[in-house]
Design an enzyme around this catalytic site. Structure first.
Site, PDB file in Angstrom:
ATOM      1  N   ASP A 194       1.339  -0.997  -0.256  1.00  0.00           N
ATOM      2  CA  ASP A 194      -0.219  -0.038   0.285  1.00  0.00           C
ATOM      3  C   ASP A 194       1.032   0.967  -0.058  1.00  0.00           C
ATOM      4  O   ASP A 194       2.045   1.530   0.369  1.00  0.00           O
ATOM      5  CB  ASP A 194      -1.131   0.278   0.613  1.00  0.00           C
ATOM      6  CG  ASP A 194      -1.720  -1.554   1.303  1.00  0.00           C
ATOM      7  OD1 ASP A 194      -2.438  -1.774   0.058  1.00  0.00           O
ATOM      8  OD2 ASP A 194      -2.271  -1.350   2.284  1.00  0.00           O
ATOM      9  N   HIS A 249       4.626  -7.900  -0.277  1.00  0.00           N
ATOM     10  CA  HIS A 249       4.185  -8.596  -0.777  1.00  0.00           C
ATOM     11  C   HIS A 249       5.060  -8.982  -2.475  1.00  0.00           C
ATOM     12  O   HIS A 249       5.223  -8.162  -3.118  1.00  0.00           O
ATOM     13  CB  HIS A 249       2.841  -8.804  -0.737  1.00  0.00           C
ATOM     14  CG  HIS A 249       2.265  -8.419   0.325  1.00  0.00           C
ATOM     15  ND1 HIS A 249       1.275  -9.879   1.105  1.00  0.00           N
ATOM     16  CD2 HIS A 249       1.857  -7.298   1.375  1.00  0.00           C
ATOM     17  CE1 HIS A 249       0.565  -8.933   2.377  1.00  0.00           C
ATOM     18  NE2 HIS A 249       0.973  -7.976   2.608  1.00  0.00           N
ATOM     19  N   SER A 259       9.609   3.509   5.381  1.00  0.00           N
ATOM     20  CA  SER A 259       9.573   2.252   4.579  1.00  0.00           C
ATOM     21  C   SER A 259       9.312   2.923   3.258  1.00  0.00           C
ATOM     22  O   SER A 259       9.123   3.979   2.780  1.00  0.00           O
ATOM     23  CB  SER A 259       8.953   1.084   4.405  1.00  0.00           C
ATOM     24  OG  SER A 259       8.324   1.604   5.063  1.00  0.00           O
TER      25      SER A 259
END
Length: 338
Positions: free
Chosen positions: A128, A191, A305
């Protein structure tokens, strides 16, 4: 009064002289090491490193990892979620189960919270995030790419990865990349962006500079000096690298798809962009690699991040998103020609 001003001016000149001396000293170390991250070590970048140097980041890590009293966890984390606009309805676990702020940043989502695009030959968003920059790289002699598209800042792909992505590039294929920034309120796991078989990983010791567009949009090479983990392997379009770039919590990148691989990739010491130090692990080719289906959780961050994808793709592949777009895990970023 004049004496006071002269004294203050003398102190300022002395401080600036010390900073310039330290800058020249640091730049010489980088040059003597061969500048392995291919950074343009400007005074601006040097000042950021002084302000956010990894050893001075301990207080942020200590705050992030301090255990919260159980009675205060829900109230404190609700305030943090409100300030960061984090969606608490997606949590897999109750707030009371998160012992630290770092645990909350690294939270997992409920099953089915993200739809994974099932299109064949697609590259999906690993996180996201907000897209900072994307594109294709056609000139191997100029491997610098946009760090934040609209700001004009850049970084070096070989410097980021520690290898040349153009080496042995097959005809009919192009190097593509996409840089994504995870905001403070975003879900902080990353992911698999496709059917991704991982053969090797590198962890580069580095700094904890902020990766928000306020910084990456003004200073080149932030990604290449920060702590980062590079997962390298293959997908249906060729070779692929997923780079997890840490920020405020320099040791806050963790892997969650293979226990031994994660252990081998534990945080390392040293400063990669100065001396080339890295932790490296490789999966034996005979093992067939570590297979990850699209959407498989690979790891996450405990604070601050960015993720950078660098991969080969067939000529004619098409981006389905643009810089500035908000994307979610499993959303299609790129499609390949059928």
């Amino acid at each position: 009064m004049l004496t006071v001003w002269l004294t203050l001016w003398s102190i300022l000149v002395a401080v600036l002289a010390v900073i310039e001396w330290q800058y020249q000293k640091a730049w010489k170390k980088i040059a003597d090491a061969g500048n392995p991250a291919d950074v343009g070590f400007t005074r601006g970048l040097f000042l950021l490193c002084l302000l956010f140097e990894r050893e001075r980041a301990h207080w942020r890590m200590s705050l992030c990892e301090a255990e919260l009293p159980r009675a205060l966890r829900a109230p404190v984390l609700k305030v943090i979620a409100l300030l960061l606009d984090a969606d608490l309805s997606e949590l897999r676990k109750p707030l009371e189960s998160y012992r630290t702020i770092g645990d909350f940043f690294a939270r997992e989502l409920k099953d089915g919270a993200r739809r994974i695009d099932a299109s064949s030959g697609a590259v999906l968003s690993p996180a996201d995030a907000c897209i900072l920059a994307l594109g294709s790289v056609t000139d191997p002699k100029n491997p610098r790419v946009a760090q934040v598209e609209v700001k004009g800042t850049t970084f070096s792909l070989p410097g980021l990865l520690g290898i040349d992505p153009f080496a042995d590039l097959e005809p009919g294929k192009t190097i593509m990349y996409c840089a994504l920034h995870l905001g403070p309120g975003d879900y902080h796991r990353f992911h698999s962006p496709t059917q991704f078989t991982i053969f090797a990983g590198k962890r580069f010791a580095g700094e904890g500079l902020p990766v928000s567009p306020l910084v990456t949009g003004r200073t080149n090479d932030v990604f290449s000096v920060n702590e980062r983990v590079v997962l390298s392997g293959e997908w249906s379009g060729g070779r692929m690298h997923l780079v997890a770039v840490g920020a405020a919590h320099v040791r806050g990148i963790f892997l969650d798809f293979d226990e031994q691989f994660a252990k081998d990739m534990a945080p390392s010491e040293g400063m990669y962009y100065l001396d080339g130090c890295q932790t490296y692990t490789q999966v034996p080719r005979g093992s067939g690699g570590l297979h990850n289906a699209p959407g498989t959780m690979l790891g996450g961050f405990r604070l601050g991040s960015a993720v950078v994808l660098v991969f080969e793709a067939p000529t004619g592949s098409t981006w389905r998103v643009a810089p500035g777009d908000r994307v979610r895990v499993g959303q299609q970023l790129l499609s390949t020609p059928h």
